[in-house]
Design a protein around this motif. Structure first.
Motif, PDB file in Angstrom:
ATOM      1  N   LYS A 148      -1.863  -3.690   5.181  1.00 35.81           N
ATOM      2  CA  LYS A 148      -1.361  -4.879   4.494  1.00 35.81           C
ATOM      3  C   LYS A 148      -0.600  -4.545   3.221  1.00 35.81           C
ATOM      4  N   ASP A 183      -5.526  -2.373   9.365  1.00 42.93           N
ATOM      5  CA  ASP A 183      -5.765  -2.615   7.942  1.00 42.93           C
ATOM      6  C   ASP A 183      -7.198  -2.315   7.526  1.00 42.93           C
ATOM      7  N   THR A 217       7.055  -0.076   3.320  1.00 47.32           N
ATOM      8  CA  THR A 217       6.824  -1.242   4.168  1.00 47.32           C
ATOM      9  C   THR A 217       7.966  -1.345   5.175  1.00 47.32           C
ATOM     10  N   HIS A 230       4.582  -5.057   5.669  1.00 47.61           N
ATOM     11  CA  HIS A 230       3.436  -4.163   5.827  1.00 47.61           C
ATOM     12  C   HIS A 230       3.906  -2.770   6.236  1.00 47.61           C
ATOM     13  N   MET A 261      -0.725  -9.479  10.781  1.00 50.85           N
ATOM     14  CA  MET A 261      -1.749  -8.805   9.985  1.00 50.85           C
ATOM     15  C   MET A 261      -3.122  -9.403  10.263  1.00 50.85           C
TER      16      MET A 261
END
Length: 388
Positions: A117, A359, A132, A137, A244
């Motif tokens: 994340k 994550d 990212t 992300h 996510m």
């Protein structure tokens, strides 16, 4: 005499393509129809080759050390016909060109498979910003993750290939000098056994997986909706609109996410009345495997399976990891042409990625991906093929 042509692709990878002149000897193609010379090149001053692994049961696996990618898997179908069951390219140039033919086809993903994340990890109170590259992300280790780097290769015998990645401290901003080893072995029971190990000199996160797109129909022009999927999981991890994980786990019971009995992928893959499927444009979720209990995974139990009624080919997945990401090729749209010039349309393949939950560095309630000095990361995945 070989001609040397230098090409620079979008990721900044320097590639020296070695093209064979008419006078050079043409190498015999593999069972999957690959010409190994189409993979002979140098990337970032490291030699690239196509390695072929075989067993006595007419199984053949071809792997390139560029990204540790499985290029082809050939197994017999119900009629004994050799059948290639994974998507990919038939030359190194396409694999290396992340602009015109971006893909994770068959790759040994690292350092961190799946998403982190906002690209941020915090270790011992120190926050590190990673690149990212997916809805804000960090996905699959960033834009130059290990799928776009070169593993050092050593073929140990006809059935085993050892690939080593020496990832420096700061590689895509990840902390620690990490040495990771991926060992591919084709076994006598028509399985591809994949072992991952890693060590570090500084506390970091590691989460590796294989990103093969399986099409057990043996024909990528036929999508995988007819294939029967089984996932040994009572729960999955829902995601938000940026793919996510939210941090919660949810029951699969009475939802389209329930694959505890073999179910055709096409039954609900386009069921956009279910918010999770609509948000992912299909299945692109992590399932919490029942084979993982009390901090340990049982890689003797079937974690998932896939079966094609068309060819009779069945794939069983075994792992010691807590999760498996099922991705049904929702972003494929026909613009990418793979082996034999076939355009890969939506749902032309299904990925079964054994892994830590997405994550996990930021969700301490889940199995930890932290690797510290003096520890060894160990991950195991088996893709076992048979015929029904």
């Amino acid at each position: 005499m070989k001609n040397l042509k230098s090409v620079i692709f979008g990721t900044g990878i320097a590639v020296a393509i070695l093209s064979m002149s008419c006078s050079d000897k043409v190498q015999k193609t593999t069972a999957s129809g690959l010409n190994p010379t189409a993979f002979d090149t140098v990337i970032n001053e490291k030699p690239i080759k196509l390695y072929t692994l075989k067993n006595a049961g007419n199984m053949e696996v071809c792997i390139t050390n560029f990204g540790g990618r499985v290029v082809s898997i050939v197994v017999p179908d119900k009629n004994g016909t050799p059948t290639d069951v994974v998507l990919g390219y038939d030359n190194i140039a396409q694999y290396a060109d992340s602009v015109n033919s971006p893909s994770d086809f068959g790759a040994a993903i690292g350092r961190y498979a799946n998403r982190i994340k906002n690209g941020q990890i915090t270790i011992d109170g120190k926050t590190t910003q990673l690149p990212t590259n997916n809805f804000g992300h960090c996905l699959h280790g960033g834009p130059s993750g290990w799928q776009y780097q070169v593993y050092d290769a050593k073929q140990l015998n006809d059935s085993t290939l050892e690939l080593t990645m020496n990832s420096k401290d700061g590689d895509n901003n990840f902390p620690g000098n990490v040495t990771a080893v991926v060992t591919y072995t084709v076994k006598g029971d028509n399985s591809l056994d994949i072992k991952y190990t890693a060590t570090t000199d500084k506390k970091t996160v590691v989460n590796m997986t294989n990103h093969s797109y399986f099409n057990l129909n043996g024909d990528p022009t036929k999508d995988i909706k007819n294939c029967l999927l089984y996932v040994n999981a009572d729960n999955y991890t829902p995601t938000d609109t940026t793919y996510m994980t939210t941090g919660e786990t949810a029951k699969v019971e009475n939802t389209p996410m329930d694959f505890r009995k073999p179910t055709a992928i096409g039954k609900d893959v386009d069921n956009f009345g279910f918010a999770q499927i609509k948000g992912a444009n299909g299945f692109d979720h992590n399932w919490c495997l029942n084979t993982y209990k009390d901090g340990k995974g049982d890689d003797t139990q079937v974690a998932a399976s896939l079966y094609s009624p068309l060819t009779g080919i069945k794939l069983e997945v075994y792992t010691n990891e807590p999760g498996i990401q099922v991705y049904t090729g929702n972003f494929l749209n026909g613009t990418v042409k793979g082996k034999k010039g076939i355009a890969y349309d939506k749902q032309a393949g299904c990925c079964l990625e054994t892994q830590k939950y997405p994550d996990s560095p930021n969700k301490t309630q889940w199995p930890s991906p932290i690797l510290a000095p003096g520890q060894q990361y160990n991950s195991h995945c088996v893709f076992k093929f048979s015929v029904e």
